[in-house]
Design a protein around this motif. Structure first.
Motif, PDB file in Angstrom:
ATOM      1  N   GLN A   1       0.716  -1.247  -0.067  1.00  0.00           N
ATOM      2  CA  GLN A   1      -0.209  -0.088  -0.112  1.00  0.00           C
ATOM      3  C   GLN A   1       0.861   1.353   0.031  1.00  0.00           C
ATOM      4  O   GLN A   1       1.639   1.354   0.850  1.00  0.00           O
ATOM      5  CB  GLN A   1      -0.802   0.005   1.339  1.00  0.00           C
ATOM      6  CG  GLN A   1      -1.844   1.183   1.425  1.00  0.00           C
ATOM      7  CD  GLN A   1      -2.698   1.477   0.355  1.00  0.00           C
ATOM      8  OE1 GLN A   1      -3.784   0.449  -0.117  1.00  0.00           O
ATOM      9  NE2 GLN A   1      -2.662   2.506  -0.601  1.00  0.00           N
ATOM     10  N   GLU A   2       0.525   2.030  -1.001  1.00  0.00           N
ATOM     11  CA  GLU A   2       1.494   3.250  -0.827  1.00  0.00           C
ATOM     12  C   GLU A   2       0.438   4.388  -0.274  1.00  0.00           C
ATOM     13  O   GLU A   2      -0.591   4.683  -0.311  1.00  0.00           O
ATOM     14  CB  GLU A   2       1.794   3.760  -2.449  1.00  0.00           C
ATOM     15  CG  GLU A   2       2.664   3.012  -2.930  1.00  0.00           C
ATOM     16  CD  GLU A   2       3.269   3.664  -4.291  1.00  0.00           C
ATOM     17  OE1 GLU A   2       4.470   3.872  -4.477  1.00  0.00           O
ATOM     18  OE2 GLU A   2       2.527   4.074  -5.069  1.00  0.00           O
ATOM     19  N   ILE A   3       1.473   5.203   0.514  1.00  0.00           N
ATOM     20  CA  ILE A   3       0.813   6.520   1.101  1.00  0.00           C
ATOM     21  C   ILE A   3       1.258   7.753   0.712  1.00  0.00           C
ATOM     22  O   ILE A   3       2.624   7.687   0.486  1.00  0.00           O
ATOM     23  CB  ILE A   3       1.159   6.216   2.656  1.00  0.00           C
ATOM     24  CG1 ILE A   3       0.313   4.908   3.294  1.00  0.00           C
ATOM     25  CG2 ILE A   3       0.434   7.444   3.523  1.00  0.00           C
ATOM     26  CD1 ILE A   3      -1.134   4.948   3.182  1.00  0.00           C
ATOM     27  N   LEU A   4       0.684   8.595   0.365  1.00  0.00           N
ATOM     28  CA  LEU A   4       1.186  10.088   0.142  1.00  0.00           C
ATOM     29  C   LEU A   4       0.935  10.768   1.526  1.00  0.00           C
ATOM     30  O   LEU A   4      -0.268  11.363   2.056  1.00  0.00           O
ATOM     31  CB  LEU A   4       0.237  10.673  -0.848  1.00  0.00           C
ATOM     32  CG  LEU A   4       1.152  12.299  -1.338  1.00  0.00           C
ATOM     33  CD1 LEU A   4       2.229  11.895  -1.855  1.00  0.00           C
ATOM     34  CD2 LEU A   4       0.128  12.688  -2.160  1.00  0.00           C
TER      35      LEU A   4
ATOM     36  N   ALA B   1       4.690  13.915 -10.279  1.00  0.00           N
ATOM     37  CA  ALA B   1       5.962  13.763  -9.331  1.00  0.00           C
ATOM     38  C   ALA B   1       5.566  13.310  -7.924  1.00  0.00           C
ATOM     39  O   ALA B   1       6.460  12.420  -7.428  1.00  0.00           O
ATOM     40  CB  ALA B   1       6.494  15.226  -9.264  1.00  0.00           C
ATOM     41  N   GLN B   2       4.374  13.672  -7.456  1.00  0.00           N
ATOM     42  CA  GLN B   2       4.023  13.146  -6.048  1.00  0.00           C
ATOM     43  C   GLN B   2       3.370  11.911  -6.052  1.00  0.00           C
ATOM     44  O   GLN B   2       3.624  11.158  -5.133  1.00  0.00           O
ATOM     45  CB  GLN B   2       3.128  14.255  -5.472  1.00  0.00           C
ATOM     46  CG  GLN B   2       3.798  15.583  -5.168  1.00  0.00           C
ATOM     47  CD  GLN B   2       3.013  16.445  -4.140  1.00  0.00           C
ATOM     48  OE1 GLN B   2       2.616  16.146  -3.133  1.00  0.00           O
ATOM     49  NE2 GLN B   2       2.976  17.844  -4.688  1.00  0.00           N
ATOM     50  N   ILE B   3       2.477  11.454  -6.994  1.00  0.00           N
ATOM     51  CA  ILE B   3       1.861   9.979  -6.979  1.00  0.00           C
ATOM     52  C   ILE B   3       2.505   9.313  -7.490  1.00  0.00           C
ATOM     53  O   ILE B   3       2.217   8.038  -7.355  1.00  0.00           O
ATOM     54  CB  ILE B   3       0.192  10.543  -7.648  1.00  0.00           C
ATOM     55  CG1 ILE B   3      -0.263  11.830  -6.818  1.00  0.00           C
ATOM     56  CG2 ILE B   3      -0.670   9.353  -7.473  1.00  0.00           C
ATOM     57  CD1 ILE B   3      -0.718  11.414  -5.478  1.00  0.00           C
TER      58      ILE B   3
ATOM     59  N   GLY C   1       8.565  11.610   0.411  1.00  0.00           N
ATOM     60  CA  GLY C   1       7.806  11.338  -0.857  1.00  0.00           C
ATOM     61  C   GLY C   1       6.835  10.359  -0.522  1.00  0.00           C
ATOM     62  O   GLY C   1       6.097  10.096   0.608  1.00  0.00           O
ATOM     63  N   ARG C   2       6.432   9.518  -1.632  1.00  0.00           N
ATOM     64  CA  ARG C   2       5.476   8.266  -1.290  1.00  0.00           C
ATOM     65  C   ARG C   2       6.060   7.540  -0.444  1.00  0.00           C
ATOM     66  O   ARG C   2       7.483   7.331  -0.460  1.00  0.00           O
ATOM     67  CB  ARG C   2       5.065   7.686  -2.790  1.00  0.00           C
ATOM     68  CG  ARG C   2       4.298   8.605  -3.480  1.00  0.00           C
ATOM     69  CD  ARG C   2       3.811   8.078  -4.644  1.00  0.00           C
ATOM     70  NE  ARG C   2       4.712   7.185  -5.424  1.00  0.00           N
ATOM     71  CZ  ARG C   2       5.634   7.725  -6.230  1.00  0.00           C
ATOM     72  NH1 ARG C   2       5.890   9.135  -6.605  1.00  0.00           N
ATOM     73  NH2 ARG C   2       6.462   6.958  -6.853  1.00  0.00           N
ATOM     74  N   SER C   3       5.148   6.702   0.555  1.00  0.00           N
ATOM     75  CA  SER C   3       5.703   5.666   1.469  1.00  0.00           C
ATOM     76  C   SER C   3       5.079   4.329   1.194  1.00  0.00           C
ATOM     77  O   SER C   3       4.020   4.477   1.248  1.00  0.00           O
ATOM     78  CB  SER C   3       5.360   6.444   2.834  1.00  0.00           C
ATOM     79  OG  SER C   3       5.841   5.307   3.781  1.00  0.00           O
ATOM     80  N   PRO C   4       5.867   3.436   0.929  1.00  0.00           N
ATOM     81  CA  PRO C   4       5.248   1.992   0.586  1.00  0.00           C
ATOM     82  C   PRO C   4       5.218   1.290   1.839  1.00  0.00           C
ATOM     83  O   PRO C   4       6.161   1.460   2.536  1.00  0.00           O
ATOM     84  CB  PRO C   4       6.273   1.497  -0.666  1.00  0.00           C
ATOM     85  CG  PRO C   4       7.364   2.188  -0.238  1.00  0.00           C
ATOM     86  CD  PRO C   4       7.214   3.539   0.344  1.00  0.00           C
TER      87      PRO C   4
ATOM     88  N   PRO D   1       5.710  25.551   5.392  1.00  0.00           N
ATOM     89  CA  PRO D   1       4.478  25.662   5.354  1.00  0.00           C
ATOM     90  C   PRO D   1       3.939  25.533   3.710  1.00  0.00           C
ATOM     91  O   PRO D   1       3.044  25.180   3.382  1.00  0.00           O
ATOM     92  CB  PRO D   1       4.336  27.251   5.610  1.00  0.00           C
ATOM     93  CG  PRO D   1       5.589  27.839   5.749  1.00  0.00           C
ATOM     94  CD  PRO D   1       6.639  26.582   6.141  1.00  0.00           C
ATOM     95  N   LYS D   2       5.034  26.044   2.957  1.00  0.00           N
ATOM     96  CA  LYS D   2       4.708  25.621   1.557  1.00  0.00           C
ATOM     97  C   LYS D   2       4.495  24.273   1.158  1.00  0.00           C
ATOM     98  O   LYS D   2       3.719  23.928   0.177  1.00  0.00           O
ATOM     99  CB  LYS D   2       5.834  26.309   0.583  1.00  0.00           C
ATOM    100  CG  LYS D   2       5.720  26.322  -0.977  1.00  0.00           C
ATOM    101  CD  LYS D   2       6.625  27.162  -1.483  1.00  0.00           C
ATOM    102  CE  LYS D   2       6.303  26.863  -3.279  1.00  0.00           C
ATOM    103  NZ  LYS D   2       7.461  27.811  -4.107  1.00  0.00           N
ATOM    104  N   TRP D   3       5.635  23.171   1.662  1.00  0.00           N
ATOM    105  CA  TRP D   3       5.197  22.046   1.385  1.00  0.00           C
ATOM    106  C   TRP D   3       3.887  21.434   1.873  1.00  0.00           C
ATOM    107  O   TRP D   3       3.471  20.525   1.405  1.00  0.00           O
ATOM    108  CB  TRP D   3       6.578  21.235   2.294  1.00  0.00           C
ATOM    109  CG  TRP D   3       6.760  19.789   1.899  1.00  0.00           C
ATOM    110  CD1 TRP D   3       7.488  19.381   1.221  1.00  0.00           C
ATOM    111  CD2 TRP D   3       5.804  18.779   2.476  1.00  0.00           C
ATOM    112  NE1 TRP D   3       7.346  18.040   1.232  1.00  0.00           N
ATOM    113  CE2 TRP D   3       6.413  17.300   2.000  1.00  0.00           C
ATOM    114  CE3 TRP D   3       4.985  18.624   3.537  1.00  0.00           C
ATOM    115  CZ2 TRP D   3       6.152  16.428   2.363  1.00  0.00           C
ATOM    116  CZ3 TRP D   3       4.371  17.398   3.823  1.00  0.00           C
ATOM    117  CH2 TRP D   3       4.972  16.242   3.312  1.00  0.00           C
ATOM    118  N   VAL D   4       3.276  21.933   2.970  1.00  0.00           N
ATOM    119  CA  VAL D   4       2.308  21.491   3.599  1.00  0.00           C
ATOM    120  C   VAL D   4       1.019  22.012   2.778  1.00  0.00           C
ATOM    121  O   VAL D   4       0.172  21.168   2.335  1.00  0.00           O
ATOM    122  CB  VAL D   4       1.916  22.052   5.206  1.00  0.00           C
ATOM    123  CG1 VAL D   4       0.452  21.502   5.575  1.00  0.00           C
ATOM    124  CG2 VAL D   4       3.286  21.664   6.069  1.00  0.00           C
ATOM    125  N   LEU D   5       1.099  23.165   2.155  1.00  0.00           N
ATOM    126  CA  LEU D   5       0.057  23.425   1.327  1.00  0.00           C
ATOM    127  C   LEU D   5       0.024  22.686   0.180  1.00  0.00           C
ATOM    128  O   LEU D   5      -1.121  22.373  -0.272  1.00  0.00           O
ATOM    129  CB  LEU D   5       0.266  24.978   0.835  1.00  0.00           C
ATOM    130  CG  LEU D   5      -0.126  26.350   1.908  1.00  0.00           C
ATOM    131  CD1 LEU D   5       0.518  27.433   1.365  1.00  0.00           C
ATOM    132  CD2 LEU D   5      -1.601  26.399   1.831  1.00  0.00           C
TER     133      LEU D   5
END
Length: 282
Positions: free
Chosen positions: A60-63, A259-261, A85-88, A214-218
């Motif tokens: 299961q991958e998690i963002l 890039a993220q998914i 990044g994504r966490s498997p 905060p930019k990363w969180v947004l």
């Protein structure tokens, strides 16, 4: 302290779980609210239980959310910093993982170091909390998946170390809550102005308490919304989705999403539609 509506909404969604229909066929996720006196720092407790005996392993991958978790799982008990990044997460056989998810920045007052030091790491409890952390680790290990006893032990440990009120953490909490209901395209400068601080002050507070800026969180919250809407089959026009999320053009959104998914929005939609047994979007 009661949760605001925005925080409760974030807790109740599948945000961060990629291809959620596929995951739900392989494991059961249970969420529990923390005790009232800890709710200012702990967002929830959770457990994932699976039984894949006789079948293949499942990943299961998690963002990830911008949150630190204390987790007991087969073979390891640790505090997990924010994966950038994504966490498997590989599941096989049968087992259970039990975790405590801190609010964004909620771990900060329990640490003797900036939360950013934990990013991408799994840290033994003894390394963070000394001999008391080692004792808690041993206690959780012998509980062998008893969820009620596990939560009771973790809450007792945290309650003994509950930080005093901290204006910098309260600033972080207020800004995170504002992010969850902010208009698309909201900037860090705008959030700082709304809370009467400089962008630099906000950035330092997030680095110390949350672990990321905060930019990363947004950007992460924006991508959680995009992935959730696509997975639920709610998106029929990629251009409109990009605009809804504050992007100026679809191509920029597609680049960020990929890039993220890990795949473009169209491929993600096809995978989610197949898992849910619904027709694919045109």
């Amino acid at each position: 302290m009661e949760e605001c509506d925005a925080m409760a909404q974030a807790t109740d969604t599948t945000r961060g779980i990629l291809r959620p229909d596929t995951g739900q066929a392989h494991f059961e996720l249970i969420r529990r609210s923390p005790s009232d006196d800890l709710a200012g720092h702990v967002e929830r407790h959770w457990s994932v239980r699976w039984d894949l005996r006789g079948g293949p392993p499942f990943t299961q991958e998690i963002l990830p959310h911008p949150c630190v978790n204390l987790v007991a799982e087969p073979g390891r008990i640790a505090v997990y910093g924010i994966p950038l990044g994504r966490s498997p997460h590989r599941l096989e056989g049968a087992g259970i993982a039990i975790g405590t998810k801190f609010r964004p920045g909620g771990i900060g007052g329990f640490l003797d170091r900036p939360a950013s030091d934990l990013n991408g790491r799994a840290v033994a409890l003894g390394d963070l909390f000394g001999a008391a952390g080692t004792r808690l680790e041993h206690r959780l290990a012998v509980l062998d998946g008893d969820e009620d006893e596990h939560i009771e032990a973790v809450e007792a440990f945290l309650r003994e170390r509950l930080p005093a009120p901290d204006p910098r953490y309260e600033l972080v909490r207020e800004v995170v809550e504002a992010m969850l209901v902010s208009e698309p395209g909201t900037t860090v400068a705008q959030l700082a102005d709304q809370h009467a601080v400089s962008p630099r002050t906000l950035q330092r507070a997030f680095a110390d308490y949350v672990g990321v800026g905060p930019k990363w969180v947004l950007k992460r919250y924006r991508m959680h919304v995009a992935a959730e809407r696509i997975a639920a089959g709610e998106v029929h026009d990629g251009v409109s989705l990009a605009l809804d999320l504050g992007y100026f053009d679809q191509s920029h959104f597609i680049r960020d999403f990929t890039a993220q998914i890990g795949v473009p929005p169209s491929a993600y939609e096809r995978a989610c539609a197949a898992a849910a047994g619904r027709p694919q979007a045109a």
